[in-house]
Design an enzyme around this catalytic site. Structure first.
Site, PDB file in Angstrom:
ATOM      1  CE  LYS A 181      41.984  -8.763  37.293  1.00 19.88           C
ATOM      2  NZ  LYS A 181      40.532  -8.684  37.460  1.00 19.88           N
ATOM      3  CB  SER A 205      39.940  -4.833  36.837  1.00 13.69           C
ATOM      4  OG  SER A 205      39.523  -6.104  37.286  1.00 13.69           O
ATOM      5  CB  SER A 212      36.858  -7.466  36.260  1.00  9.21           C
ATOM      6  OG  SER A 212      36.847  -6.149  36.737  1.00  9.21           O
TER       7      SER A 212
HETATM    8  N1  GLN Z   1      34.415  -2.226  37.058  1.00  9.87           N
HETATM    9  C1  GLN Z   1      33.883  -2.700  38.308  1.00  9.87           C
HETATM   10  C2  GLN Z   1      34.550  -1.978  39.454  1.00  9.87           C
HETATM   11  O1  GLN Z   1      35.370  -1.138  39.211  1.00  9.87           O
HETATM   12  C3  GLN Z   1      34.061  -4.198  38.409  1.00  9.87           C
HETATM   13  C4  GLN Z   1      35.436  -4.604  38.744  1.00  9.87           C
HETATM   14  C5  GLN Z   1      35.629  -6.087  38.850  1.00  9.87           C
HETATM   15  O2  GLN Z   1      34.812  -6.867  38.403  1.00  9.87           O
HETATM   16  N2  GLN Z   1      36.731  -6.461  39.462  1.00  9.87           N
HETATM   17  O3  GLN Z   1      34.264  -2.233  40.592  1.00  9.87           O
END
Ligand code: GLN
Length: 503
Positions: free
Chosen positions: A79, A154, A178
């Site tokens: 990532k 994400s 994410s």
């Molecule tokens: N979807 C969540 C957010 O937007 C979690 C994101 C993540 O785990 N990096 O904060």
């Protein structure tokens, strides 16, 4: 079967028995990438020349009878908020578009130290803020099961890369879901380790009291093996925890009979009926295995989204203060220093990141701190205590990983709140510092196409072994269906591309 279709375990067996070379594995991986990446957009950067050098080194070590490590020749995607020395690390943001990482994150040196080959950096929501990979400055990643849908986020690039057969393993980060949510949307497995188990040194901070790094792969076993390489104390991460002599692969196939598994009722609220159907089938399967199922109530779970959307933006506003046009990345031309800060940040950050910085700064500002941040921190402690009580009665907890299967590109992006509530099931695990696995549990047939849906298995802090053991027992029972559908989807992807090229 082509090499790119294989799991990490199958590939590693072939390399270690010398039936194929690390270079042949890499050839197959890049062949697959060139076939399907134009449709998917999983990668921000491909690193083929460096990857070839690494594969050649692994092969020459094997030729010389040396041991390159237990991941010898395994292609891995990373990532793009994790630093790989000499490669760009954009975090999906324009502000870091031309920034090159000067060192390796600890997870990278550990994987490479076991012979893994880094093939590229994957797409993500900007600074890991989002649930669909739509907030990336480098275009959306498509879900390989249905190109009109999001892969989740994400870590959507990592998830799509594994699901489409471009790499057997990818790394993601999980601050509120994410790793698990995109794993669920793309029919793969993803493990969010206990807070502190895997070093975040070299990983761009989003919300430091919640951030974790973990593996994503086609099978539970593959994730366990990658975790074996990544986990362990690192003095460079102040939150790192000392745990020695733990192996995540060994004992994974032990019996699950007699385990006590709880289902927090609050986590089933608002879950779509097709996902509930699949979930109930897994519960029946577990009962057949001799697992004791128990319904639980954890009332403070209903506050998790509210707590998270104070704490995560508050920490993000502080972490992102360093991107000021002076030290990292993009610098805007301006007359004064203040204008330079404002204009570098204003033109470098996207809408969602700016929204989070504003919310976080507001929640921490004088006069508001007590009302928002301090109350959220107290409510978080209450949630941790409630989970502890729950885990006094059961060994593990299970739930669906997401309330629904993958949604359409563009469907939620203009409505942040509806995007936020979709993470209701994964967020509590981060707030409480627990570990959790997301793994495929079947398919939703609602839309006419097969869309995967995920199961979440939640464990006590540092009890990844029991989580993986339960996951593995389920995987063995339903693997045939999942792999056959995955194979069908993957062949379709390649064929669609061929047809496009002929046109
Ligand atoms: N979807 C969540 C957010 O937007 C979690 C994101 C993540 O785990 N990096 O904060």
């Amino acid at each position: 079967m082509k090499i790119w279709e294989m799991t990490a375990k199958e590939i590693l067996d072939l390399v270690s028995s010398r039936d194929v070379s690390a270079m042949e594995v890499l050839d197959s991986c890049f062949e697959r990438i060139s076939e399907v990446e134009p449709q998917i957009n999983a990668f921000i950067e491909l690193m083929e020349p460096v990857a070839r050098l690494s594969a050649a080194r692994v092969d020459s070590m094997l030729d010389d009878g040396e041991n390159p490590g237990f991941l010898a020749g395994l292609p891995v995607a990373i990532k793009d908020n994790i630093c790989v020395k000499g490669a760009p690390c954009t975090c999906g943001s324009k502000i870091l578009e031309n920034w090159i990482a000067p060192y390796d994150a600890t997870v990278i040196s550990r994987l490479v130290g076991q012979g893994a080959i880094i093939v590229g950096k994957t797409n993500l929501d900007e600074f890991a803020m989002g649930s669909s990979t739509e907030t990336s400055a480098f275009g959306v990643t498509k879900n390989p099961w249905d190109l009109s849908r999001v892969p989740g986020g994400s870590s959507g690039g990592s998830a799509a890369a594994v699901a489409a057969g471009m790499v057997p393993i990818a790394l993601g980060t999980d601050t509120g879901g994410s790793i698990r949510q995109p794993a669920s949307f793309t029919g793969i497995c993803g493990l969010k380790p206990t807070y502190g188990l895997v070093s975040r040194y070299g990983v761009t901070g989003f919300a430091s009291s919640l951030d974790t790094v973990g593996p994503m792969g086609e099978t539970v076993w593959d994730c366990a093996l990658a975790l074996d390489a990544m986990a362990g104390f690192d003095k460079l991460d102040p939150a790192s925890y000392e745990r020695r002599g733990v192996s995540y692969v060994s004992g994974i196939d032990r019996e699950v009979r007699g385990l006590k598994v709880g289902i927090p009722e609050e986590l089933l609220d608002g879950v779509s009926p097709d996902v509930i159907d699949r979930f109930e089938a897994v519960v029946d399967l577990l009962k057949d295995f001799g697992v004791e199922i128990q319904m639980l109530n954890i009332p403070s779970l209903t506050y998790a989204i509210d707590i998270y959307y104070i704490i995560a933006p508050a920490e993000a506003s502080s972490n992102l203060a360093r991107f000021d046009g002076v030290r990292f990345g993009k610098r805007a031309e301006a007359e004064t220093l203040d204008q330079m800060y404002a204009s570098s940040r204003g033109s470098g950050f996207g809408k969602e990141v700016i929204r989070r910085i504003l919310i976080g700064t507001y929640a921490l500002s004088a006069g508001n701190k007590e009302k928002y941040y301090v109350r959220a921190a107290k409510a978080r402690t209450m949630l941790i205590e409630d989970f502890k009580k729950g885990f006094g009665k059961v060994d593990l907890m299970i739930s669906p990983a997401t309330p629904y299967a993958a949604f359409g590109i563009g469907e939620k992006i203009e409505d942040p709140l509806s995007m936020y509530v979709g993470d209701l099931i994964t967020i509590p695990v981060n707030l409480a510092g627990l570990c959790a696995l997301s793994m495929p549990m079947g398919f939703s047939q609602v839309s006419g196409t097969d869309l995967p849906c995920g199961l979440q298995v939640i464990g006590k802090p540092f009890d990844e072994n029991t989580v993986l053991r339960l996951g593995y027992s389920i995987e063995r029972a339903i693997e045939e269906e999942i792999r056959s559908k995955m194979g069908h989807m993957r062949r379709g992807l390649g064929l669609a591309r061929e047809a496009e090229l002929v046109d």
